[in-house]
Design a protein around this motif. Structure first.
Motif, mmCIF file in Angstrom:
data_model
loop_
_atom_site.group_PDB
_atom_site.id
_atom_site.type_symbol
_atom_site.label_atom_id
_atom_site.label_comp_id
_atom_site.label_asym_id
_atom_site.label_seq_id
_atom_site.Cartn_x
_atom_site.Cartn_y
_atom_site.Cartn_z
ATOM 1 N N LEU A 33 0.829 -1.215 0.000
ATOM 2 C CA LEU A 33 0.000 0.000 0.000
ATOM 3 C C LEU A 33 0.863 1.265 0.000
ATOM 4 N N ASN A 34 1.858 1.298 -0.867
ATOM 5 C CA ASN A 34 2.747 2.473 -0.882
ATOM 6 C C ASN A 34 2.027 3.706 -1.422
ATOM 7 N N THR A 35 2.686 4.829 -1.336
ATOM 8 C CA THR A 35 2.049 6.118 -1.640
ATOM 9 C C THR A 35 2.525 6.703 -2.972
ATOM 10 N N TYR A 36 2.960 5.847 -3.906
ATOM 11 C CA TYR A 36 3.364 6.351 -5.217
ATOM 12 C C TYR A 36 2.235 7.147 -5.862
ATOM 13 N N TYR A 37 1.008 6.657 -5.740
ATOM 14 C CA TYR A 37 -0.175 7.464 -6.074
ATOM 15 C C TYR A 37 -1.149 7.361 -4.906
ATOM 16 N N ASP A 38 -2.217 8.123 -4.948
ATOM 17 C CA ASP A 38 -3.160 8.248 -3.847
ATOM 18 C C ASP A 38 -3.524 6.880 -3.270
ATOM 19 N N PRO A 39 -3.113 6.586 -2.038
ATOM 20 C CA PRO A 39 -3.397 5.262 -1.467
ATOM 21 C C PRO A 39 -4.878 5.022 -1.212
ATOM 22 N N THR A 40 -5.698 6.080 -1.249
ATOM 23 C CA THR A 40 -7.143 5.880 -1.076
ATOM 24 C C THR A 40 -7.694 4.949 -2.151
ATOM 25 N N LEU A 41 -7.176 5.078 -3.363
ATOM 26 C CA LEU A 41 -7.623 4.210 -4.447
ATOM 27 C C LEU A 41 -7.290 2.757 -4.124
ATOM 28 N N GLY A 190 -8.236 2.102 -12.707
ATOM 29 C CA GLY A 190 -6.871 2.197 -13.194
ATOM 30 C C GLY A 190 -5.988 3.125 -12.384
ATOM 31 N N ARG A 191 -4.719 3.178 -12.806
ATOM 32 C CA ARG A 191 -3.721 3.977 -12.092
ATOM 33 C C ARG A 191 -3.813 5.436 -12.502
ATOM 34 N N PRO A 192 -3.843 6.360 -11.532
ATOM 35 C CA PRO A 192 -3.943 7.789 -11.855
ATOM 36 C C PRO A 192 -2.715 8.365 -12.533
ATOM 37 N N MET A 194 -1.276 6.990 -15.111
ATOM 38 C CA MET A 194 -1.314 6.614 -16.521
ATOM 39 C C MET A 194 -1.873 7.765 -17.355
ATOM 40 N N ALA A 195 -1.432 7.846 -18.604
ATOM 41 C CA ALA A 195 -1.780 8.993 -19.448
ATOM 42 C C ALA A 195 -3.283 9.137 -19.629
ATOM 43 N N TYR A 196 -3.984 8.030 -19.910
ATOM 44 C CA TYR A 196 -5.420 8.143 -20.177
ATOM 45 C C TYR A 196 -6.162 8.700 -18.963
ATOM 46 N N TYR A 197 -5.728 8.305 -17.761
ATOM 47 C CA TYR A 197 -6.353 8.778 -16.529
ATOM 48 C C TYR A 197 -6.031 10.262 -16.330
ATOM 49 N N LYS A 198 -4.786 10.638 -16.573
ATOM 50 C CA LYS A 198 -4.400 12.052 -16.464
ATOM 51 C C LYS A 198 -5.185 12.908 -17.446
ATOM 52 N N PHE A 199 -5.352 12.414 -18.677
ATOM 53 C CA PHE A 199 -6.122 13.159 -19.675
ATOM 54 C C PHE A 199 -7.560 13.358 -19.199
ATOM 55 N N ALA A 200 -8.169 12.289 -18.686
ATOM 56 C CA ALA A 200 -9.554 12.386 -18.225
ATOM 57 C C ALA A 200 -9.681 13.400 -17.089
ATOM 58 N N ARG A 201 -8.749 13.362 -16.182
ATOM 59 C CA ARG A 201 -8.806 14.277 -15.032
ATOM 60 C C ARG A 201 -8.642 15.721 -15.490
ATOM 61 N N ALA A 202 -7.724 15.944 -16.441
ATOM 62 C CA ALA A 202 -7.501 17.306 -16.937
ATOM 63 C C ALA A 202 -8.711 17.806 -17.734
ATOM 64 N N ILE A 203 -9.281 16.962 -18.581
ATOM 65 C CA ILE A 203 -10.463 17.351 -19.351
ATOM 66 C C ILE A 203 -11.618 17.672 -18.407
ATOM 67 N N PHE A 204 -11.817 16.846 -17.415
ATOM 68 C CA PHE A 204 -12.906 17.036 -16.463
ATOM 69 C C PHE A 204 -12.749 18.346 -15.690
ATOM 70 N N ALA A 205 -11.490 18.681 -15.356
ATOM 71 C CA ALA A 205 -11.225 19.880 -14.553
ATOM 72 C C ALA A 205 -11.015 21.128 -15.391
#
Length: 324
Positions: A33-41, A190-192, A194-205
Motif C-alpha cells: 500500500l505504498n504512496t506512489y499514487y493516492d493510497p485511497t484508491l 486504473g492507475r492515476p 497513466m496517461a489516459y487517466y491524467k487526460f480524463a482528469r484534466a479534461i474534467f477539470a
C-alpha cells in the motif's frame, strides 16, 4: 487450492483478484500500500476484495519483509499458483528515484522467486513484465523473440532484469514460470499516473492536456478485462519445459490523439491541448504481436478502444461525483 497474488491492491492485481474470487477461488493478497499514487484508491480496491470470505490480506513489503515468516506454514502448503504483480511502476518516475525500482522490481522479484522454492503444491508462477522491455526497438509489431538489450528507461532495465532472474530460477530449480509483457493497460480502477487517466482528469477539470509533439505517437491500449482473461487462461498453461514470455496486448495500436478525442465525447468536455517535446524515456509507438499467447491458450482481446474507454469514463465520472 489457494492462489497468492502480490500487488493485490494495485490495478491489475485487484482486477485479477476480483475475477478469481468470482470464480470461487481462495486468494491470499499481498501489498505494501505504498504512496506512489493516492493510497485511497488502493484501500478502496482492497475494501471490495475484503467483502469476500475467500480473500485474506497481508500487508507486506516484498523488498523488506521476510515472506517465509509472514506467510504461515499451513498457508504455504496450500498455494498452487503465484501471480506476482507487485512492482514500482512509472517510466519517468524511474528517472527520478531509480533506487525505488531496484527495491520493488528486483529485490521484490527475488523475494517471490525464493518463496516459490518453499511452496510444495505450487504449479505455476506468473509474473508481470512490461512492453517497456522492447525499449528502442524499431521493428513492429514487437515479438517475444526480438532483442531486448536497448532499454529506453531504467524502469525497463528492472523489468528485463526480472525476466532474466525468472529464467535463471527456472534453470536452477525447475519451477514453471511465465512472464507477461503487458501493453498499456487501461480501464476502471486504473492507475492515476497513466496517461489516459491524467487526460480524463484534466479534461474534467478544464486544465491543459499535455500531448507530445508529433503525429505518430501511438499505443497498443489493452483493456483490463482482456488482461484479466489472459492471466486466468495463462495460469492454467504452464510451460512444459523452460520459462516462457508472452505479450499481452490488443494487437491494434491507436493514436494517442484518438484516445483524447474519445474521452472528450464521453466526458462531454473539450480538451485544452498543450504540445510539448516527447521525453527520451517515452517510446513513440507500441504494438504487440499476440501470436504466441493465441497459439498457447486461444486468447484473443475483444475490447475496442471506444467501448473500453466507455467503461472507464463511466467509472471515472461516478468516482468524481462521490469524491467532490
Amino acid at each position: 487450492m489457494t492462489i497468492l497474488v502480490t500487488g493485490a491492491a494495485g490495478f491489475i492485481g485487484f482486477s485479477v483478484c476480483r475475477r478469481l474470487l468470482a470464480n470461487g477461488q481462495r486468494v491470499i493478497g499481498l501489498d505494501n500500500l505504498n504512496t506512489y499514487y493516492d493510497p485511497t484508491l488502493k484501500t478502496d480496491r482492497l475494501a471490495i476484495l475484503q467483502e469476500s470470505a475467500n480473500f485474506s490480506f497481508l500487508r507486506i513489503d516484498l523488498a523488506q519483509d521476510d515472506l517465509m515468516a509472514c506467510i504461515p506454514a499451513h498457508e504455504r502448503r496450500s498455494i498452487t499458483n503465484v501471480l506476482h504483480f507487485a512492482a514500482q511502476a512509472g517510466v519517468r518516475h524511474s528517472m527520478k528515484v531509480p533506487a525505488a525500482f531496484i527495491d520493488a522490481n528486483i529485490q521484490g522479484q527475488l523475494a517471490v522467486l525464493e518463496l516459490t522454492r518453499h511452496l510444495p503444491a505450487l504449479r505455476h508462477l506468473v509474473y508481470a513484465s512490461s512492453s517497456s522491455v522492447y525499449g528502442r526497438n524499431a521493428a513492429l509489431p514487437f515479438r517475444e523473440t526480438d532483442r531486448v538489450d536497448r532499454p529506453g528507461s531504467f524502469y525497463a532495465v528492472t523489468k528485463r532484469t526480472g525476466e532474466l532472474m525468472a529464467e535463471c530460477h527456472h534453470h536452477l530449480h525447475g519451477l514453471p514460470v511465465t512472464g507477461l509483457r503487458f501493453f498499456t493497460v487501461y480501464g476502471p480502477w486504473g492507475r492515476p499516473d497513466m496517461a489516459y487517466y491524467k487526460f480524463a482528469r484534466a479534461i474534467f477539470a478544464g486544465e491543459p492536456v499535455t500531448l507530445y509533439e508529433g503525429t505518430d505517437l501511438a499505443r497498443d491500449f489493452t483493456h483490463v478485462d482482456d488482461v484479466v482473461e489472459a492471466v486466468v487462461q495463462v495460469m492454467d498453461h504452464p510451460p512444459k519445459d523452460g520459462a516462457q514470455l508472452l505479450n499481452i496486448g490488443n494487437n491494434a495500436p491507436e493514436p494517442v490523439t484518438r484516445l483524447v478525442s474519445i474521452l472528450e465525447r464521453q466526458l462531454g468536455r473539450k480538451a485544452n491541448i498543450r504540445l510539448t517535446p516527447r521525453p527520451s524515456a517515452d517510446v513513440e509507438y507500441t504494438w504487440a504481436s499476440i501470436d504466441r499467447i493465441r497459439d498457447l491458450t486461444g486468447w484473443q482481446p475483444s475490447t475496442d478502444l471506444e467501448s473500453g474507454l466507455a467503461t472507464f469514463s463511466q467509472w471515472f465520472l461516478d468516482r468524481m461525483q462521490r469524491t467532490v
